[in-house]
Each structure stands twice: as C-alpha cells, then as structure tokens.
Write an enzyme that holds these catalytic residues in place. Structure first.
Site, mmCIF file in Angstrom:
data_model
loop_
_atom_site.group_PDB
_atom_site.id
_atom_site.type_symbol
_atom_site.label_atom_id
_atom_site.label_comp_id
_atom_site.label_asym_id
_atom_site.label_seq_id
_atom_site.Cartn_x
_atom_site.Cartn_y
_atom_site.Cartn_z
ATOM 1 N N THR A 67 39.748 -12.899 38.060
ATOM 2 C CA THR A 67 38.739 -13.295 39.050
ATOM 3 C C THR A 67 39.414 -13.836 40.297
ATOM 4 O OG1 THR A 67 37.217 -13.846 37.244
ATOM 5 C CG2 THR A 67 36.680 -14.687 39.436
ATOM 6 N N ASN A 77 -1.118 1.260 1.177
ATOM 7 C CA ASN A 77 -0.899 2.405 0.303
ATOM 8 C C ASN A 77 -1.031 3.716 1.084
ATOM 9 O OD1 ASN A 77 -0.448 1.160 -2.246
ATOM 10 N ND2 ASN A 77 -2.633 0.679 -2.367
ATOM 11 N N ARG A 92 10.934 4.136 -3.717
ATOM 12 C CA ARG A 92 9.644 3.768 -3.146
ATOM 13 C C ARG A 92 9.785 3.549 -1.645
ATOM 14 N NH1 ARG A 92 7.445 -1.910 -5.109
ATOM 15 N NH2 ARG A 92 8.682 -2.610 -3.328
ATOM 16 N N HIS A 133 -2.209 3.435 16.504
ATOM 17 C CA HIS A 133 -2.178 2.132 15.831
ATOM 18 C C HIS A 133 -1.105 2.087 14.743
ATOM 19 C CE1 HIS A 133 -5.594 0.946 18.165
ATOM 20 N NE2 HIS A 133 -6.359 1.888 17.645
ATOM 21 N N PHE A 170 4.314 4.617 -6.786
ATOM 22 C CA PHE A 170 3.794 5.305 -7.970
ATOM 23 C C PHE A 170 2.268 5.245 -8.040
ATOM 24 C CE2 PHE A 170 4.979 1.031 -9.830
ATOM 25 C CZ PHE A 170 3.685 0.576 -10.071
ATOM 26 N N ARG A 207 -4.871 2.896 -3.961
ATOM 27 C CA ARG A 207 -4.293 4.214 -3.684
ATOM 28 C C ARG A 207 -5.343 5.320 -3.776
ATOM 29 N NH1 ARG A 207 0.614 5.114 -2.625
ATOM 30 N NH2 ARG A 207 1.081 2.966 -3.246
ATOM 31 N N GLY A 236 -5.850 9.258 22.998
ATOM 32 C CA GLY A 236 -5.255 7.970 23.355
ATOM 33 C C GLY A 236 -4.059 7.601 22.512
#
Length: 538
Positions: free
Chosen positions: A49, A432, A534, A290, A487, A452, A319
């Site tokens: 500097t 789910n 999962r 969303h 599952f 689910r 949208g």
C-alpha cells in the site's frame, strides 16, 4: 481480569490528522488517499500500500516510523506493536492514557483504513492449504477491532465502498467526523471481522471433515435491501454468503424490476431443481410456483421441454418462475413470454432471446453462468426460535443409487427412464410428495400434504384438470409412473396411484408394511423399485 470502565464522554467531532492505510484491495485507493492528503491528513502505510501511494507521488510515512521496528517474517509481523495499537486504542481525554502516549512516544491514529487478505477469494480459487493459511490476516483484524472499539476517537473503514462517504463526512465537518458516523462504521467493521472469521473457521472445519462443528458462524454481505419479506409487513434483505454455486445469488439480472423475497426464494428452488438434469443428456425446464414445481420436463430442445412442462398444470404456471438447464434461445423465449411469468433463469441466453424478453419490461431475466452441481453437499441453514438447524445439502442423486426391484415384474426400459426422471423431481417437492410422470414429463404433482394418500389424490386431480384444459379424453396419468419421496406407510397411497393409472413405482422403502405394499403392487401387475434414499423436503 478487571477492566477499567471509561467514564470520559466520547466527543462528537474528532479532527482527522493522521490516517493509517493498509489495504489488500486497492480499488479506489489513490483517489481516496489523494483527497485525504489534500485535506492535510498525514498518511502512514505498510508494504504494498505504501509503495502504491508513494509511486503515485503522495507523501506517505512507513509504519515502521511509528513502531521503530521493521517488518519481519515476510510481512507477518508489521503492525502488531504498541506504537500502532496504542495509537488506535488510547482514550485521548484520559490523563493516564495521555501520559502513557507521551512517555512511549505513541502518536494517535485518527483514521484507520484496512481491508483484509483475500481469504474468501483464495478459497474460491481452490488454492492449496499452505496458500490458504498464508491468506489468513492477523494484523488487519486486530487493528480493525482496536479502531472500532475506540470509535469515540477513531474512524475505521473496512470497505472501499465507504471511501466517498468518508470524504463527504470530512468535507461537511471541516476535516472531522461525527460520533454517529464513527459508530456506524464501527458496527460495519465488527461485522466484517466476524464474517472473515466465519470463513476461516468454516474452512478449518471442512479441512478436518467436520460436518457438525461445536460452533458455527453464518455470514453474508448485503446484496440488496428488499421492499418487504414474504408479506408487506415484514422487512427483509438479500445477503450473499460468497458460496461459489451458480444460482440466483451469482446470476446477472439482465432486465426486469427488482426481485422480491418470494421471487428469490422461488427462483432458487427452480434452478436447484433444473440443475438435477444434465444438459448433455437432454434439455430440461422447470416451472415453479410457491417453491413447488407445477411442471417439469425433459425434451430434445428447450422449447419441447417447456411445452411439456407447461401442459402439466397451465393454470398454476401463471405468474410462475421458469428455469432452464441450457442457453435460452429465441424460439423458447417467444413461448415463455406468451404466459405471464415473473422470472426466467438460465445459464445463458442468445441476444435474440434477450431482446424478446426485453419486450416484457417487468419480466426478470437472470443468467447464472452455469448450473448448480446436485452432488455438491454445501450447507443448508434454517432458523428456529432461539437457534439454527444446520445440515448438509441433499446431494443424493438417483443415478448414483442401487435401484432394487422388489416386485414380480421389473419396470420396462421406458418405465425406468420415467421413474428416474420422476425421482429427480420428487427430491425438490415439499413432502409429502407424489409425482406422476410419463414420457419424461410430470403429468401430476401432489405436494406438501399431511397424508401421502392426499398427495396422490391431489396429483391425480391436477392431471384430470390439465387433461380437460388440453381437450384430452383421459388424463396422462393412464400408463404413467409414480414417485414418492418417502415410503408408503400403507398400501392405500399406492392403490390411489394405481387407480390414477400408474404402472410402475419408485420409492425409498423402509416401512414396517413394505411387504403389504409390495403385495398390493404385485396384485395389480405394477413394477416397483426401491432406492433406499429418502428425500424429505420441508
């Protein structure tokens, strides 16, 4: 250890007579230092500097003149000295401090200008550990903290973006700064050292392979204040963490009005989803509303993929956010702008496509320069009352899994392609989750339900609505496949999918009633594969 409280009131105005400048980022340095010099401020500096200022013709003293000690150890030790820190920390109106300064020839420093070694930039470059360690700044943070602590007398500047503010302040106050100004900069200074330390500690944790360290620091830099949050009564800002991951935070906004909180959240969800689809295999498009997809598809071209994605739920697409895994072309752009769309995000775009989008002045076009890597772990943070939930990003990719056929009938080649496609999508839908897919396109999506079976029924109803809108005699779920993010706890969810027309199923497995679910699939000649992984998403 006892700490002496300072009872001396802080002065409002402090004249700046001496400035210590030591910066790694020299953006705007010469103009700033020249303006200070013209105001009669004495300049003191270090290393590179000082050389830059001197070569520009400015009078500048070396910091060793304050310390009486040269830079040593390749510059590792230069400002860690009472001659510097005494000048920063001394309470000028305290008699004891004043006597110590006089006794030890410590000269006050009124303005400290420091930015740090580029640790974060070095991290992005993929440098080796030795280089990374050398870019951990020690003297800089120590000076910043000292100057900011003593903001009653010292103005501390850590960002070149503030240089003009400082000059304006000095000009308005005849070479002095106000206490309110110094206090505001002190807050920014401590935020900077906190962010810097967060980057360093995060790197050490990563190097040690520690996913869950004892302490975690999260830091970000304000990219832009937002008009409001999810709702107008909530305040919000968008911060960048510095993670080098292509997406909404790194994208160049080519056109359109400012992004809202919800736009940013939905655009991120859309681009992360489309990043699951390798452009070398096929073009892919995701339409998000969303934070959930209302249509996803692969095709030979982007326009084909877009048309297939839109057909899944044309009502909800209004949208929405459109994400593409390839360069936006003119033909695809023309089709997208026919439907009211909030944001388009792609790795890149043709000039003709950009011009077409420009005709819709409020439509935002973001070019991210690449696709996010679905296998990169990274870190995902969510706040809860009084704490943070921190986890690695879901980096599971169906192509890497050992799919296990558990039914009498194995899926056909076409069914298997649709199953893996559907499972890529399911990973990015709120749980789910039930995804119906056919010919590498979603034809029904059920998201975020408490049961689910409700997700399966909603997805089927959406498919029926889309069929009516397209003038089809029956929904595209006839002969489709179905993906479940977790599952099936009972056979009823599977049977609902079979009723909708599904002929093959992909799911993680792991339920106490797996055998019951498998028997139900066999009874209806439905092929089922289990992934063992999962994909809950909350």
């Amino acid at each position: 250890m006892s700490v002496k409280a300072n009872a001396t009131p802080m002065p409002d105005r402090v004249k700046v007579a001496r400035a210590l400048i030591s910066v790694s980022d020299k953006t705007g340095l010469l103009a700033f230092a020249t303006a200070l010099s013209e105001m009669g401020v004495e300049l003191v500096s270090t290393g590179g500097t000082r050389k830059a200022l001197s070569e520009a013709g400015l009078a500048v003293r070396d910091v060793s003149e304050l310390t009486g000690f040269p830079e040593v150890m390749d510059g590792r030790v230069k400002t860690l000295h009472p001659g510097v820190h005494g000048g920063l920390l001394a309470i000028r109106d305290d008699a004891d401090h004043a006597r110590a300064m006089q006794a030890h020839d410590i000269r006050p420093i009124d303005l400290l200008v420091v930015n740090l070694y580029p640790f974060e930039d070095t991290l992005k470059s993929g440098a080796d550990a030795a280089t990374q360690i050398e870019n951990i700044d020690i003297g800089g943070p120590a000076m910043i903290r000292a100057g900011a602590k003593n903001h009653g007398y010292v103005t501390t500047v850590v960002d070149p973006a503030d240089y003009d503010r400082v000059i304006d302040e000095l000009t308005r106050h005849d070479g002095a700064t106000s206490l309110a100004f110094r206090r505001a900069l002190a807050g920014e200074a401590f935020a900077r050292t906190a962010a810097y330390d967060a980057a360093v500690s995060g790197w050490f944790a990563a190097e040690a392979g520690v996913d869950v360290p004892r302490r975690v620091s999260i830091a970000g830099t304000l990219a832009e204040p937002l008009r409001y949050g999810e709702n107008p009564h909530q305040s919000a800002g968008f911060y960048r963490t510095g993670e080098d991951r292509p997406g909404v935070s790194t994208a160049r906004q080519v056109q359109g009005k400012a992004l809202s909180y919800n736009n940013i959240n939905d655009t991120d969800a859309a681009f992360e989803l489309v990043g699951e689809f390798d452009p070398a295999r096929a073009s892919a498009v995701a339409i998000i509303k969303h934070a959930n997809p209302c249509g996803v598809a692969e095709g030979a071209t982007l326009i084909e993929a877009y048309e297939k994605a839109l057909a899944c739920d044309p009502v909800s697409a209004f949208g929405g956010i459109v994400a593409l895994n390839g360069r936006l072309d003119a033909a695809t752009a023309r089709h997208i702008v026919e439907v009211f769309t909030e944001v388009i995000i792609a790795p890149d775009a043709d000039e003709e496509a950009i011009a077409i989008v420009a005709a819709k002045k409020n439509l935002r076009l973001l070019l991210a320069g690449g696709l996010p890597d679905p296998r990169a772990r990274g870190r995902f943070v969510k706040s809860v009352a009084g704490g943070l939930l921190v986890q690695t990003r879901d980096a599971g990719v169906v192509d890497d899994l050992d799919l296990r056929v558990v039914t009498k009938r194995a899926p056909s080649e076409r069914e298997l392609a649709d199953l893996t496609f559907a499972y890529r999508v399911a990973k990015h839908v709120k749980s789910n989750t039930i995804i119906y897919a056919r010919d590498l396109a979603t034809v029904g999506i059920g998201a975020g339900q408490m049961s689910r079976i409700d997700s399966a029924r909603i997805a089927a109803r959406k498919a029926e609505d889309a069929a009516r809108a397209a003038g089809l005699s029956e929904p595209l779920t006839r002969g489709c496949v179905v993906a479940s993010d977790a599952f099936f706890p009972f056979a009823d969810g599977l049977l609902s999918a079979v009723e909708a027309g599904a002929t093959a199923v992909i799911q993680p497995g792991g339920s106490m009633r797996d055998e019951e679910v498998i028997r139900a699939a066999d009874d209806h000649d439905v092929a089922m594969v289990m992934t063992g992984m999962r994909h809950f998403r909350h």
